[in-house]
Design a protein around this motif. Structure first.
Motif, PDB file in Angstrom:
ATOM      1  N   TYR A  89       2.439  10.579   2.317  1.00 44.36           N
ATOM      2  CA  TYR A  89       2.260   9.343   1.445  1.00 44.36           C
ATOM      3  C   TYR A  89       2.376   9.404  -0.019  1.00 44.36           C
ATOM      4  O   TYR A  89       2.275  10.556  -0.742  1.00 44.36           O
ATOM      5  CB  TYR A  89       0.616   8.765   1.856  1.00 44.36           C
ATOM      6  N   TYR A  90       2.730   8.320  -0.554  1.00 49.81           N
ATOM      7  CA  TYR A  90       3.055   8.139  -1.916  1.00 49.81           C
ATOM      8  C   TYR A  90       2.007   7.218  -2.493  1.00 49.81           C
ATOM      9  O   TYR A  90       1.552   6.179  -2.002  1.00 49.81           O
ATOM     10  CB  TYR A  90       4.299   7.550  -2.073  1.00 49.81           C
ATOM     11  N   SER A  91       1.569   7.525  -3.707  1.00 51.22           N
ATOM     12  CA  SER A  91       0.655   6.652  -4.303  1.00 51.22           C
ATOM     13  C   SER A  91       1.157   5.278  -4.844  1.00 51.22           C
ATOM     14  O   SER A  91       2.462   5.299  -5.272  1.00 51.22           O
ATOM     15  CB  SER A  91       0.171   7.076  -5.821  1.00 51.22           C
ATOM     16  N   CYS A  92       0.550   4.220  -4.244  1.00 54.00           N
ATOM     17  CA  CYS A  92       1.343   2.917  -4.488  1.00 54.00           C
ATOM     18  C   CYS A  92       0.209   1.693  -4.765  1.00 54.00           C
ATOM     19  O   CYS A  92      -0.870   2.012  -4.617  1.00 54.00           O
ATOM     20  CB  CYS A  92       1.874   2.505  -3.154  1.00 54.00           C
ATOM     21  N   SER A  93       0.735   0.596  -5.001  1.00 58.28           N
ATOM     22  CA  SER A  93       0.038  -0.554  -5.372  1.00 58.28           C
ATOM     23  C   SER A  93       0.054  -1.366  -4.053  1.00 58.28           C
ATOM     24  O   SER A  93       0.773  -1.272  -3.182  1.00 58.28           O
ATOM     25  CB  SER A  93       0.503  -1.590  -6.377  1.00 58.28           C
ATOM     26  N   ASN A  94      -1.169  -1.947  -3.467  1.00 61.48           N
ATOM     27  CA  ASN A  94      -1.258  -3.024  -2.738  1.00 61.48           C
ATOM     28  C   ASN A  94      -0.478  -4.180  -2.920  1.00 61.48           C
ATOM     29  O   ASN A  94      -0.434  -4.704  -4.250  1.00 61.48           O
ATOM     30  CB  ASN A  94      -2.809  -3.390  -2.381  1.00 61.48           C
ATOM     31  N   VAL A  95       0.577  -4.588  -2.299  1.00 61.82           N
ATOM     32  CA  VAL A  95       1.063  -5.966  -2.346  1.00 61.82           C
ATOM     33  C   VAL A  95       0.933  -7.100  -1.340  1.00 61.82           C
ATOM     34  O   VAL A  95       1.074  -6.668  -0.221  1.00 61.82           O
ATOM     35  CB  VAL A  95       2.628  -5.500  -2.434  1.00 61.82           C
ATOM     36  N   SER A  96       0.579  -8.284  -1.945  1.00 66.82           N
ATOM     37  CA  SER A  96       0.554  -9.195  -1.104  1.00 66.82           C
ATOM     38  C   SER A  96       1.898  -9.511  -0.381  1.00 66.82           C
ATOM     39  O   SER A  96       2.784  -9.881  -1.086  1.00 66.82           O
ATOM     40  CB  SER A  96      -0.009 -10.452  -1.911  1.00 66.82           C
ATOM     41  N   ILE A  97       1.640  -9.767   0.936  1.00 65.41           N
ATOM     42  CA  ILE A  97       2.806 -10.504   1.663  1.00 65.41           C
ATOM     43  C   ILE A  97       3.304 -11.829   1.085  1.00 65.41           C
ATOM     44  O   ILE A  97       4.348 -12.229   1.268  1.00 65.41           O
ATOM     45  CB  ILE A  97       2.598 -10.269   3.124  1.00 65.41           C
TER      46      ILE A  97
END
Length: 145
Positions: A89-97
Motif C-alpha cells: 500500500y501507498y500513503s494517500c489521501s481519502n478522496v470523495s467520489i
C-alpha cells in the motif's frame, strides 16, 4: 497485462488490511483475489466508515499494488477464515467520489452510480485508475514514459 481493481469495504476494515499489508474482498471470498495477478493495482472505496453503519463515507480510501503470488486463508477468529492476498500500500489521501462522478467512466452520466459497488469488487478502466490514483496520491503512480 496489468489490471486495475476496485474493492469495496468500510474504512475501518480497509485500515486493517492497509496496516497489515493484505487485501480481502467480498466477505473473505477467494474468487475475486484469484482474478488478480502480481503487478495489478487495487483501489478501495469505502461507502461507510464503520461496518454495518448507516452513516455514509463515500470515499476512495486506499491504493496498493498486488505483490503476493498466492491467495491464502487466514483465521481471523474461530469460524471465520477469509482469503487474502498481499498488497504493497501507498500513503494517500481519502478522496470523495462526489468530486469525480462526472469524470469516471463507470459513473459518468449514471444516476444510480452506487449500484456498481454492490458487487464488492470490479475491474476499473485504466482511465479511471489514473484519475482516482492521481487524486489520492498527487502523482502518476504508473511511471509511464
Amino acid at each position: 497485462m496489468r489490471k486495475y481493481w476496485c474493492g469495496v469495504a468500510s474504512k475501518e476494515h480497509v485500515q486493517i488490511g492497509y496496516n497489515e499489508g493484505f487485501c480481502q474482498l467480498c466477505h473473505g471470498k477467494n474468487y475475486p483475489l484469484e482474478r488478480m495477478n502480481v503487478g495489478d493495482w487495487i483501489i478501495y472505496y469505502s461507502p461507510v466508515y464503520k461496518y454495518k453503519s448507516d452513516e455514509k463515507f463515500q470515499k476512495f480510501t486506499a491504493i496498493g499494488e498486488i505483490v503476493g503470488k498466492n491467495v491464502y486463508s487466514f483465521e481471523m477468529f474461530p469460524g471465520f477464515t477469509p482469503y487474502r492476498r498481499d498488497v504493497k500500500y501507498y500513503s494517500c489521501s481519502n478522496v470523495s467520489i462526489h468530486d469525480l462522478l462526472n469524470d469516471l467512466d463507470f459513473t459518468k452520466g449514471i444516476l444510480k452510480w452506487g449500484y456498481k459497488f454492490r458487487y464488492g469488487h470490479f475491474e476499473l478502466s485504466e482511465h479511471d485508475f489514473k484519475l482516482i490514483s492521481y487524486n489520492m496520491l498527487g502523482i502518476n503512480i504508473l511511471n509511464e514514459e
